[in-house]
Design an enzyme around this catalytic site. Structure first.
Site, mmCIF file in Angstrom:
data_model
loop_
_atom_site.group_PDB
_atom_site.id
_atom_site.type_symbol
_atom_site.label_atom_id
_atom_site.label_comp_id
_atom_site.label_asym_id
_atom_site.label_seq_id
_atom_site.Cartn_x
_atom_site.Cartn_y
_atom_site.Cartn_z
ATOM 1 N N LYS A 297 0.834 -1.220 0.000
ATOM 2 C CA LYS A 297 0.000 0.000 0.000
ATOM 3 C C LYS A 297 0.867 1.268 0.000
ATOM 4 O O LYS A 297 0.647 2.183 -0.785
ATOM 5 C CB LYS A 297 -0.929 0.032 1.243
ATOM 6 C CG LYS A 297 -1.819 -1.181 1.389
ATOM 7 C CD LYS A 297 -2.677 -1.109 2.651
ATOM 8 C CE LYS A 297 -1.931 -1.058 3.964
ATOM 9 N NZ LYS A 297 -1.131 -2.281 4.290
ATOM 10 N N ARG B 105 -9.047 1.885 9.525
ATOM 11 C CA ARG B 105 -8.675 0.503 9.825
ATOM 12 C C ARG B 105 -9.760 -0.215 10.610
ATOM 13 O O ARG B 105 -9.599 -1.398 10.940
ATOM 14 C CB ARG B 105 -7.402 0.504 10.653
ATOM 15 C CG ARG B 105 -6.175 -0.035 9.919
ATOM 16 C CD ARG B 105 -5.040 0.080 10.864
ATOM 17 N NE ARG B 105 -3.850 -0.631 10.601
ATOM 18 C CZ ARG B 105 -2.805 -0.174 9.922
ATOM 19 N NH1 ARG B 105 -2.860 0.964 9.292
ATOM 20 N NH2 ARG B 105 -1.706 -0.880 9.859
ATOM 21 N N ARG C 46 11.624 -5.749 4.307
ATOM 22 C CA ARG C 46 11.378 -4.304 4.174
ATOM 23 C C ARG C 46 12.430 -3.497 4.930
ATOM 24 O O ARG C 46 12.786 -3.821 6.053
ATOM 25 C CB ARG C 46 9.987 -3.969 4.716
ATOM 26 C CG ARG C 46 9.718 -2.470 4.799
ATOM 27 C CD ARG C 46 8.259 -2.146 4.804
ATOM 28 N NE ARG C 46 7.589 -2.537 6.036
ATOM 29 C CZ ARG C 46 6.278 -2.377 6.232
ATOM 30 N NH1 ARG C 46 5.512 -1.857 5.276
ATOM 31 N NH2 ARG C 46 5.726 -2.757 7.357
ATOM 32 N N ARG D 187 12.040 -1.491 10.452
ATOM 33 C CA ARG D 187 11.053 -1.077 11.450
ATOM 34 C C ARG D 187 11.065 -2.064 12.612
ATOM 35 O O ARG D 187 11.129 -3.263 12.391
ATOM 36 C CB ARG D 187 9.656 -1.039 10.819
ATOM 37 C CG ARG D 187 9.282 0.311 10.265
ATOM 38 C CD ARG D 187 8.016 0.281 9.468
ATOM 39 N NE ARG D 187 6.858 -0.309 10.141
ATOM 40 C CZ ARG D 187 5.639 -0.357 9.624
ATOM 41 N NH1 ARG D 187 5.421 0.164 8.432
ATOM 42 N NH2 ARG D 187 4.644 -0.906 10.277
ATOM 43 N N ARG E 159 -0.056 -8.109 14.006
ATOM 44 C CA ARG E 159 -0.655 -7.089 13.126
ATOM 45 C C ARG E 159 -1.558 -7.745 12.088
ATOM 46 O O ARG E 159 -2.607 -7.200 11.731
ATOM 47 C CB ARG E 159 0.444 -6.278 12.433
ATOM 48 C CG ARG E 159 1.074 -5.229 13.370
ATOM 49 C CD ARG E 159 2.486 -4.864 12.967
ATOM 50 N NE ARG E 159 2.609 -4.385 11.611
ATOM 51 C CZ ARG E 159 3.704 -4.516 10.861
ATOM 52 N NH1 ARG E 159 4.771 -5.133 11.337
ATOM 53 N NH2 ARG E 159 3.730 -4.043 9.646
HETATM 54 P P1 ADP Z 1 2.360 -1.862 3.220
HETATM 55 O O1 ADP Z 1 2.370 -0.345 3.171
HETATM 56 O O2 ADP Z 1 1.118 -2.429 2.608
HETATM 57 O O3 ADP Z 1 2.628 -2.403 4.598
HETATM 58 P P2 ADP Z 1 4.862 -1.626 1.702
HETATM 59 O O4 ADP Z 1 4.473 -0.724 0.576
HETATM 60 O O5 ADP Z 1 5.683 -1.043 2.794
HETATM 61 O O6 ADP Z 1 3.549 -2.366 2.291
HETATM 62 O O7 ADP Z 1 5.619 -2.889 1.056
HETATM 63 C C1 ADP Z 1 6.145 -3.930 1.881
HETATM 64 C C2 ADP Z 1 7.504 -4.354 1.306
HETATM 65 O O8 ADP Z 1 7.316 -5.005 0.048
HETATM 66 C C3 ADP Z 1 8.477 -3.216 1.063
HETATM 67 O O9 ADP Z 1 9.769 -3.659 1.363
HETATM 68 C C4 ADP Z 1 8.347 -2.937 -0.451
HETATM 69 O O10 ADP Z 1 9.563 -2.442 -0.996
HETATM 70 C C5 ADP Z 1 8.001 -4.301 -1.007
HETATM 71 N N1 ADP Z 1 7.029 -4.271 -2.124
HETATM 72 C C6 ADP Z 1 5.970 -3.452 -2.273
HETATM 73 N N2 ADP Z 1 5.267 -3.745 -3.402
HETATM 74 C C7 ADP Z 1 5.914 -4.812 -3.971
HETATM 75 C C8 ADP Z 1 5.675 -5.598 -5.154
HETATM 76 N N3 ADP Z 1 4.620 -5.365 -5.957
HETATM 77 N N4 ADP Z 1 6.528 -6.613 -5.417
HETATM 78 C C9 ADP Z 1 7.585 -6.866 -4.585
HETATM 79 N N5 ADP Z 1 7.863 -6.167 -3.475
HETATM 80 C C10 ADP Z 1 7.036 -5.146 -3.154
HETATM 81 P P1 ADP Z 2 1.538 -1.713 7.979
HETATM 82 O O1 ADP Z 2 2.862 -1.936 7.369
HETATM 83 O O2 ADP Z 2 1.073 -2.796 8.881
HETATM 84 O O3 ADP Z 2 0.497 -1.304 7.023
HETATM 85 P P2 ADP Z 2 1.421 0.883 9.327
HETATM 86 O O4 ADP Z 2 2.647 1.676 9.146
HETATM 87 O O5 ADP Z 2 0.224 1.251 8.545
HETATM 88 O O6 ADP Z 2 1.819 -0.619 9.121
HETATM 89 O O7 ADP Z 2 0.985 0.878 10.862
HETATM 90 C C1 ADP Z 2 1.905 0.622 11.916
HETATM 91 C C2 ADP Z 2 1.179 0.639 13.242
HETATM 92 O O8 ADP Z 2 0.605 1.931 13.482
HETATM 93 C C3 ADP Z 2 -0.004 -0.324 13.351
HETATM 94 O O9 ADP Z 2 0.398 -1.627 13.749
HETATM 95 C C4 ADP Z 2 -0.866 0.351 14.432
HETATM 96 O O10 ADP Z 2 -0.340 0.135 15.723
HETATM 97 C C5 ADP Z 2 -0.663 1.841 14.095
HETATM 98 N N1 ADP Z 2 -1.689 2.359 13.161
HETATM 99 C C6 ADP Z 2 -1.493 2.813 11.897
HETATM 100 N N2 ADP Z 2 -2.642 3.233 11.351
HETATM 101 C C7 ADP Z 2 -3.609 3.049 12.288
HETATM 102 C C8 ADP Z 2 -5.021 3.275 12.329
HETATM 103 N N3 ADP Z 2 -5.691 3.781 11.268
HETATM 104 N N4 ADP Z 2 -5.690 2.958 13.472
HETATM 105 C C9 ADP Z 2 -5.041 2.457 14.548
HETATM 106 N N5 ADP Z 2 -3.725 2.201 14.578
HETATM 107 C C10 ADP Z 2 -2.998 2.498 13.451
#
Ligand code: ADP
Ligand code: ADP
Ligand code: ZN
Length: 219
Positions: free
Chosen positions: A16, A91, A130, A163, A174
């Site tokens: 995302k 969420r 990541r 992270r 999560r």
């Molecule tokens: P999210 O925001 O849904 O938690 P991220 O965008 O941070 O996910 O992506 C998670 C990991 O996967 C990151 O290390 C990113 O570089 C990698 N990634 C994201 N999209 C792709 C894809 N389409 N194919 C392979 N790796 C990806």
């Molecule tokens: P992910 O890679 O899981 O998509 P995020 O960076 O979106 O991770 O979120 C990291 C953490 O921040 C979550 O595990 C939660 O603790 C908190 N968080 C993020 N967005 C929200 C939300 N909309 N509501 C509640 N907690 C949130």
């Protein structure tokens, strides 16, 4: 001009944030990721950030009110014609209802909810590999999206970090929270006739193309 409000929904690691960053540049629209905003508050040691830390460290959701305060601040000042992407918010159903309320006051509505779908095993590989830049927050992957040189940010040339919540135990927690609290949002947006699904298991470019095609169909 892109006047639409878009929300991204999917379990941790589906890509995302990666897509939101690219689309935000390509369409010249803001994107707001509550996870990034919370981590920023924590880096700045604000009371909100410090309060959120214990939830984030254990993979639990931060209480709605804290997240709503953060996101409302960002949205309310925007010009009315400006669309934006929300990544990681809402969420829960109650956050979705609160968002609808905020948007109503701004004569906006959620125009599109994108579901990122992929299987579990590949998703975990994405999370464990990541890395991010501690300065500009750009996201990389050690195998799928590596930086040009040796674990240094392409932009800032400083060492990438992992992270603290990207460890197996917290990832599992999560994911469980996602299936319990967030996945029901799909039904909410399906009922509102704004839900579209992308195959998030394909390459970054392929997922991007799928989303751009959906954007092109918005009216
Ligand atoms: P999210 O925001 O849904 O938690 P991220 O965008 O941070 O996910 O992506 C998670 C990991 O996967 C990151 O290390 C990113 O570089 C990698 N990634 C994201 N999209 C792709 C894809 N389409 N194919 C392979 N790796 C990806
Ligand atoms: P992910 O890679 O899981 O998509 P995020 O960076 O979106 O991770 O979120 C990291 C953490 O921040 C979550 O595990 C939660 O603790 C908190 N968080 C993020 N967005 C929200 C939300 N909309 N509501 C509640 N907690 C949130
Ligand atoms: Zn950087």
């Amino acid at each position: 001009m892109f006047p639409f409000v878009v929300v991204f929904i999917g379990p941790p690691g589906v890509g995302k944030g990666t897509q939101a960053a690219i689309l935000s540049e390509d369409y010249v629209i803001p994107k707001f990721a509550t996870g990034d905003l919370l981590r920023e508050s924590l880096r700045n040691k604000t009371p909100l950030g410090l309060e959120a830390k214990k939830y984030m460290d254990s993979g639990q959701l931060v209480p709605d009110q804290l997240v709503l305060d953060l996101i409302k601040d960002r949205i309310v000042g925007l010009p009315k014609e400006t669309g934006f992407i929300l990544d990681g918010f809402p969420r829960t159903i109650s956050q979705a209802i609160a968002l609808d309320d905020i948007l109503k006051g701004l004569c906006h509505t959620v125009n599109l909810a994108v579901e990122f779908k992929m299987d579990e095993e590949a998703r975990i590989l994405r999370l464990t590999g990541r890395r991010l830049c501690p300065q500009c927050q750009k996201t990389y992957h050690i195998v799928f999206a590596p930086p040009k040189t040796d674990l240094l940010c392409d932009v800032c040339a400083i060492s990438l970090i992992q992270r603290t919540d990207d460890n197996e135990d917290v990832i599992r927690q999560r994911s469980a929270v996602y299936w319990e609290a967030t996945n029901p949002l799909l039904g909410y947006y399906r009922n509102n006739h704004v839900l579209k699904t992308v195959d998030a298991s394909s390459s970054i470019d392929s997922v991007l193309l799928q989303i751009k095609n959906i954007f092109a169909s918005l009216k």
